[in-house]
Enzyme design. Structure first.
Site: not given
Ligand code: IMP
Length: 194
Positions: A68-69, A148, A171
């Site tokens: 989860d971010t 995204f 990234k």
């Protein structure tokens, strides 16, 4: 080894695969027959990560991990935080989320923010968590078309471009997600001999 990645987000799968060594292979939710939406109702990022992995373990009995971010903006008291996906509404529209963040920061000089990822691994019923953080700033307008979510407005410290401009190569090295995945990999290699 093979392990299920409990996510329906194809962007997350691509990014995680970039960091995983070839001896750790991911199985998707569809591969184990899970097509329903997994509940995500915890008030914390860590709680949501654990909830998703626990759901898959309880219903499908497989070793798995989820993540989860959240984006935490200092001048907004840590918002959107656990509400990052639904900041501008239930339809999880990334463009609307970006516009709302920029609107709330309009005229504010302090642009400090960070992305936080928590990975929850369930291995033979035991939970292990791994956190990855990247510090940066929120730009004045969206820039770039890679990545995204909030990537077009997040500029990591030490770079003069956004994640959306920097793309996967950067990234893969320094993102919140890749840092959490690197910790997961070290754990699996040490404890399962992956
Ligand atoms: P969740 O972890 O799937 O709940 O996603 C939380 C929100 O953060 C969503 O709006 C995602 O688009 C956004 N998000 C997650 N990871 C990233 C990222 O690496 N860059 C930008 N936005 C992200």
């Amino acid at each position: 080894m093979q392990i299920t990645f409990a996510t329906g987000n194809p962007n997350k799968i691509i990014e995680v695969k970039e960091v995983l060594p070839s001896n750790i292979q991911i199985t998707g939710l569809r591969d184990i027959g899970c097509t329903e939406e997994i509940p995500e109702t915890s008030p914390t990022i860590e709680g949501n990560a654990i909830q998703k992995a626990q759901y898959v373990y309880d219903h499908y009995g497989v070793n798995c991990f989820s993540e989860d971010t959240g984006l935490e903006v200092e001048a907004l008291g840590g918002e959107p935080g656990v509400n990052t996906a639904r900041y501008a509404g239930e339809d999880k529209d990334p463009r609307a989320n970006i516009q709302l963040t920029l609107k709330k920061l309009s005229g504010i000089k302090n642009r400090k923010a960070r992305f936080k990822t928590v990975i929850a691994l369930i291995l033979d019923g035991k939970i292990h968590t791994f956190e990855g953080i990247v510090e940066g700033t929120i730009t004045e307008k969206p820039l770039g078309d890679g990545g995204f979510g909030y990537d077009p407005i997040f500029r990591p410290n030490g770079y003069d471009r956004t994640f959306a401009e920097l793309g996967m190569d950067v990234k893969k090295e320094i993102s919140h997600r890749s840092r959490a995945v690197q910790k997961l990999v070290r754990f699996l290699e040490k404890n399962v001999g992956a």
